[in-house]
Design an enzyme around this catalytic site. Structure first.
Site, short mmCIF file in Angstrom:
data_model
loop_
_atom_site.label_atom_id
_atom_site.label_comp_id
_atom_site.label_asym_id
_atom_site.label_seq_id
_atom_site.Cartn_x
_atom_site.Cartn_y
_atom_site.Cartn_z
N GLU A 56 0.83 -1.21 0.00
CA GLU A 56 0.00 0.00 0.00
C GLU A 56 0.87 1.26 0.00
O GLU A 56 1.08 1.88 1.05
CB GLU A 56 -0.95 0.00 1.20
CG GLU A 56 -2.07 -1.02 1.08
CD GLU A 56 -3.10 -0.92 2.21
OE1 GLU A 56 -2.83 -0.20 3.19
OE2 GLU A 56 -4.16 -1.56 2.10
N GLU A 69 -6.49 -7.10 -1.47
CA GLU A 69 -6.92 -6.97 -0.08
C GLU A 69 -8.24 -6.21 -0.02
O GLU A 69 -8.39 -5.16 -0.65
CB GLU A 69 -5.86 -6.23 0.75
CG GLU A 69 -6.21 -6.09 2.23
CD GLU A 69 -5.12 -5.36 3.01
OE1 GLU A 69 -3.92 -5.67 2.78
OE2 GLU A 69 -5.45 -4.48 3.83
#
Length: 448
Positions: free
Chosen positions: A276, A369
């Site tokens: 991320e 995710e």
């Protein structure tokens, strides 16, 4: 996902004295279908001292073979198959048992079985007849799809058919590795019917930087465990803070070189090179990817690479909303790659959904995710909005992985606290609401 399989998880099972008359390896067909079957051997130590290693060998006639297998290592010579123990299940105490299993192709069953060089029955008599239980509709995801590749904007299998993978992510291995073991992975693969396991290895936060060799070995072990169970494995370089992936560039080069070299001949591996990215422009993320991907390609020429996107892999939706445009104007300089999107349904509203819909019309996308909760992985579930995301992904064959397969106290962990210590993964009694919801969606039929 394939329907639930009935094979028992690998375990040490107590055997009473009356049953321990001989050291045996007993075969059973646990499932049977038109083109193949699932088989299982139970090795029981009927002696008075521990067995420290085991070898089970048998023959299969022409037209019958072995596909995926688990909880053992396999060598073959023509129609002769030899299974040996893994590092963790070679020792069998007196009166205890271990199991291993495999998928068979063709109509026949093993013959001429030997355990450590003698008859598997412990006598000179014939082997037991195999038992058959509920059929399953097909083989494992890996056996059915083989080496994946990106074709256009789709993830495609070995014959070029666009497919959708669905599965679970681990929590951080430094905290919840006790939830990722042979028993829990047997449940994930065979009861939940998952296609893919995301192996979430944090870099900071007590992760890789504290023990590079140890965490690399752990990731390699989980790749093998997924392979043995016919699942794909996403190697998640879970960089979180700091948000610039270039901060860990040297570490990433070392890690991915080692993992790719170790696993280059496996067909189940995907590389997620930056979990991320945050507080960093797309040009920096692209620069990182352009340096890491050649390291992987020098070892593994065909593994799919997954590239994180701006603002916590939100495609820029958590920032100025221009992430998709920036990628289109300046894409990663590589083939066989996909871009990642993460969402948490209780936090990420229709603006995020619209951004994602726009991206999948223009870019190869993989949701590595997501959760039904808030972006913290906690709080209340918004199952209705999560279903809208899942419906969009199903319509466009976008693969997804849910966060997370652990018993963390937050609502996004699928198991209730204490489940992993108890080893009680099977069934639904120990699932949180999010766990029961996602299990049902993973178990629906695949379209491979």
């Amino acid at each position: 996902m394939a329907a639930a399989l009935t094979t028992a998880a690998l375990a040490l099972v107590a055997v009473g004295p009356a049953e321990a008359a001989a050291t045996t390896a007993t075969f059973a067909k646990t499932s049977d279908w038109t083109s193949g079957w699932q088989g299982e051997y139970t090795i029981t130590n009927g002696g008075s001292s521990a067995i420290t290693s085991w070898t089970v060998e048998f023959d299969l006639p022409a037209g019958t073979g072995v596909g995926s297998y688990w909880d053992a290592l396999l060598t073959t010579s023509g129609g002769h198959f030899t299974f040996t123990n893994r590092s963790w299940n070679g020792t069998i105490a007196p009166g205890a048992s271990v199991k291993f299993g495999f998928l068979g192709t063709g109509p026949a069953a093993p013959a001429g079985c030997k355990l450590n060089g003698v008859s598997c029955t412990g006598t000179t008599g014939p082997s037991p007849s195999p038992s058959i239980t509920t059929p399953i509709p097909g083989a494992t995801p890996l056996a059915r799809n083989g080496q994946l590749r990106v074709c256009g904007r789709q993830l495609c299998n070995q014959i070029g058919k666009p497919i959708q993978l669905r599965g679970m992510s681990t929590h951080g291995l430094q905290w919840y590795a006790n939830c990722v073991n042979d028993n829990s992975l047997n449940v994930l693969a065979r009861e939940w019917g998952a296609d893919v396991l995301r192996i979430s290895m944090y870099i900071q936060e007590g992760g890789y930087e504290t023990d590079p060799a140890g965490f690399t070995a752990k990731v390699n072990d989980y790749i093998q465990k997924a392979y043995d169970r016919g699942m794909y494995a996403i190697v998640d370089w879970h960089m979180l803070s700091p948000g610039d992936p270039n901060f860990n560039l040297a570490r990433a080069k070392t890690f991915f070189q080692q993992v790719a070299a170790k696993n280059k001949d496996k067909t189940n591996i995907l590389y997620e090179i930056a979990n991320e990215p945050s507080d960093v422009h797309w040009s920096s993320i692209k620069s990182y990817a352009d340096q890491i991907i050649p390291v992987i390609r020098a070892q593994d020429s065909d593994g799919v690479v997954l590239v994180g996107t701006e603002d916590w892999s939100s495609l820029g939706a958590s920032g100025d909303g221009q992430g998709v445009a920036r990628i289109l104007a300046n894409p990663v300089n590589a083939t066989n790659i996909m871009y990642t999107f993460h969402f948490y349904a209780a936090s990420h509203d229709d603006y995020y959904l619209t951004t994602f819909r726009d991206a999948i019309a223009k870019l190869p996308m993989f949701v590595t995710e997501f959760g039904t909760q808030e972006a913290t992985g906690d709080g209340g579930n918004d199952f209705a909005r999560a279903q809208r995301y899942l419906d969009l992904m199903a319509q466009n064959k976008v693969s997804w992985v849910n966060w997370n397969y652990s018993d963390d106290m937050r609502s996004g962990a699928v198991f209730t606290e204490g489940t992993c210590a108890a080893g009680a993964y099977s069934g639904t009694a120990r699932l949180k609401p999010a766990g029961a919801w996602i299990r049902d969606r993973i178990r629906t039929p695949d379209d491979f």
